[in-house]
Motif scaffolding. Structure first.
Motif, PDB file in Angstrom:
ATOM      1  N   PRO A  45       0.772  -1.195  -0.029  1.00  0.00           N
ATOM      2  CA  PRO A  45       0.061   0.086  -0.158  1.00  0.00           C
ATOM      3  C   PRO A  45       0.846   1.077  -0.070  1.00  0.00           C
ATOM      4  N   ILE A  46       0.356   2.186  -0.829  1.00  0.00           N
ATOM      5  CA  ILE A  46       1.247   3.396  -0.854  1.00  0.00           C
ATOM      6  C   ILE A  46       0.653   4.495   0.173  1.00  0.00           C
ATOM      7  N   ALA A  49      -1.837   8.023   0.053  1.00  0.00           N
ATOM      8  CA  ALA A  49      -2.561   8.014  -1.387  1.00  0.00           C
ATOM      9  C   ALA A  49      -4.041   8.002  -1.338  1.00  0.00           C
ATOM     10  N   HIS A 262       1.622   8.739  -6.630  1.00  0.00           N
ATOM     11  CA  HIS A 262       1.227   8.004  -5.531  1.00  0.00           C
ATOM     12  C   HIS A 262      -0.262   7.525  -5.731  1.00  0.00           C
ATOM     13  N   LYS A 265      -0.804   5.077  -8.770  1.00  0.00           N
ATOM     14  CA  LYS A 265      -0.198   3.875  -8.399  1.00  0.00           C
ATOM     15  C   LYS A 265      -1.126   3.134  -7.435  1.00  0.00           C
ATOM     16  N   GLU A 266      -1.840   3.744  -6.474  1.00  0.00           N
ATOM     17  CA  GLU A 266      -2.534   2.952  -5.667  1.00  0.00           C
ATOM     18  C   GLU A 266      -3.920   2.701  -6.151  1.00  0.00           C
ATOM     19  N   ARG A 269      -2.985  -0.461  -8.165  1.00  0.00           N
ATOM     20  CA  ARG A 269      -2.889  -1.559  -7.124  1.00  0.00           C
ATOM     21  C   ARG A 269      -4.000  -2.177  -6.547  1.00  0.00           C
ATOM     22  N   ARG A 270      -4.980  -1.272  -6.031  1.00  0.00           N
ATOM     23  CA  ARG A 270      -6.020  -1.741  -5.382  1.00  0.00           C
ATOM     24  C   ARG A 270      -7.365  -2.092  -6.422  1.00  0.00           C
TER      25      ARG A 270
END
Length: 368
Positions: A45-46, A49, A262, A265-266, A269-270
Motif C-alpha cells: 500500500p502507498i 494516497a 502515488h 499507483k494506488e 494496485r487496489r
C-alpha cells in the motif's frame, strides 16, 4: 523499443511460494473472498494516497470475492485467482480503454471469441437509437452490443438513466472515461476494472500511425501529410501523461506532482486487473481466467477454437496498428532516437506508471 516478454522479467511461482492471504477485519468489512494484497510479495500500500470516493465505492478491489481455481488450471501462468459467480452476477467488468492500447483487439476477443454482450459505443451507429427508452441488444462488427455509447459524458448519462449498471444485460463495458463510467455502478453493483497498459512512447507512435491512416490523413491536415515520427514527437498531437492525468483527474494545463503518482499507483494496485500490450495474448488469458470466462473455476478450459479466435483477433489488431509504418522510418521509433526521447520527456509519469503496471501484472499472474 525493447519488446517486453514474460521471460524477460519473471518466473511463475507456485502457491507454496506465496504467503497465504490474511483473513481479518478487512475481510469482514469488504465482504469476504481472498485478499491477495497483504502477502509479503504483494505490491505494498502507498501511504497517503487517497482514492476519490467515486472510484473507491463504485469499483471493486480487484481481489474482492476471489478464490483459487483448481490446481490443474492454475499452473499455466495465467493466474489461479477467479471472481466468484455471485460477484460476477452482481458486478460488471469494465475495460478502461487507454488510447491505442489494445481496446479494439479486446472488443473483438470478448465479442467474437467469447460471445459476450458488450457496452461500448458500437451499439449506437444508428442515430435513432439515442431516442430509445429501453436497453436492447444490437449486432455489429460480428459481436453483440447494447444500444448505448460510453465514449462520451452524454452517452454515459443516458446509459445511467437506462440503469445499465444494474440491468444485468452487459457482460462487459468499455470506456476511456474512468470516473464518468464508474458512476454507472453502486456499492452493491460495482464495476470491476481491467486495463491494458502500453509503453507510452509506443502508444504515441501508434496514435501517429492512426492519424496518418484515418480518412487518408485528414486528422493531420493537408499541411502535415508528410509528417515523420520526429515531426510528430515535436507536435502538439502527442499526449501529455494521459493515463496518469485520467487517474488523478488533472487536465493538461495542470502540473502533475509526486503525490499524483502515488494516487495513480494506488488506484491501479487496489482496483485494476492489469494486462500488458507487450504480452497481449497472456493478458487476454489472464482476464479470461480472472472473470471466469475460461470456465477454469469449474474445471473447464477454453477450447482450441476460442484460442485460435484470440490469436486471429490479436494478429489482425496488431497488423492494423502497424499500418502506415512502411511509409515511415523505423529507426526513428527506436529507444535513443530523437523522437523517442522527445515523447518520453512529455510522458515521464506515464512511463513510471507503466513500469509499475509491469510489477502488478507479474504479481497477479504469479498467483498460481
Amino acid at each position: 523499443g525493447v519488446l517486453l516478454t514474460l521471460e524477460n522479467f519473471m518466473s511463475v511461482k507456485t502457491a507454496r511460494d506465496w504467503v497465504e492471504p490474511h483473513r481479518d477485519r478487512y475481510q469482514m468489512v469488504h465482504g469476504g473472498g481472498i485478499d491477495w494484497s497483504f502477502g509479503s510479495d504483494a505490491p505494498k500500500p502507498i501511504a497517503g494516497a487517497y482514492i476519490d470516493g467515486i472510484v473507491e465505492s463504485r469499483l471493486a478491489d480487484w481481489h474482492h470475492a476471489t478464490s483459487r481455481v483448481p490446481a490443474a488450471a492454475g499452473m499455466d501462468g495465467f493466474g489461479s485467482v477467479a471472481v466468484s459467480e455471485t460477484a460476477m452476477f452482481n458486478d460488471v467488468p469494465i475495460f478502461w480503454g487507454l488510447p491505442f492500447s489494445g481496446g479494439t483487439i479486446m472488443e473483438s476477443v470478448l465479442g467474437r471469441c467469447l460471445k459476450l454482450v458488450q457496452a461500448s459505443d458500437k451499439g449506437m451507429r444508428d442515430g435513432d437509437a439515442r431516442e430509445e427508452l429501453h436497453l436492447r441488444t444490437v449486432f455489429a462488427n460480428g459481436s453483440t452490443y447494447l444500444n448505448v455509447d460510453l465514449s462520451n459524458q452524454e452517452g454515459i448519462a443516458r446509459a445511467s438513466a437506462l440503469a445499465l449498471g444494474t440491468s444485468g444485460m452487459a457482460d462487459v463495458a468499455h470506456s476511456s472515461l474512468l470516473y464518468e463510467v464508474s458512476e454507472l455502478f453502486s456499492p452493491t453493483n460495482q464495476g470491476r476494472l481491467f486495463v491494458m497498459s502500453r509503453h507510452p512512447v509506443e502508444r504515441e507512435f501508434a496514435r501517429f500511425r492512426y492519424m496518418r491512416r484515418w480518412n487518408e490523413g485528414k486528422l493531420l491536415g493537408d499541411h502535415n501529410k508528410g509528417m515523420t515520427y520526429t515531426d510528430f514527437a515535436h507536435s502538439e498531437y502527442v499526449a501529455d501523461n494521459w493515463m496518469t492525468r485520467t487517474l488523478v483527474r488533472k487536465k493538461e494545463d495542470e502540473e502533475l506532482t509526486a503525490q499524483d503518482m502515488h494516487v495513480a499507483k494506488e488506484i491501479l494496485r487496489r482496483k485494476a486487473l492489469v494486462g500488458l500490450y507487450s504480452d497481449i495474448m497472456g493478458a487476454t488469458r489472464h482476464y479470461a481466467r480472472h472473470f471466469g470466462w475460461d470456465h477454469a473455476r469449474n474445471g473447464g478450459k477454453l477450447n482450441r477454437g476460442a484460442l485460435s479466435c484470440f490469436e486471429r483477433a490479436i494478429l489482425d489488431g496488431m497488423e492494423k496498428d502497424l499500418e502506415q509504418a512502411g511509409y515511415l522510418v523505423e529507426k526513428d521509433t527506436r529507444e535513443g532516437s530523437v523522437a523517442w526521447g522527445k515523447i518520453m520527456s512529455k510522458n515521464k509519469f506515464d512511463f513510471e506508471l507503466y513500469i509499475y503496471s509491469q510489477q502488478l501484472y507479474k504479481f497477479q499472474i504469479s498467483l498460481s
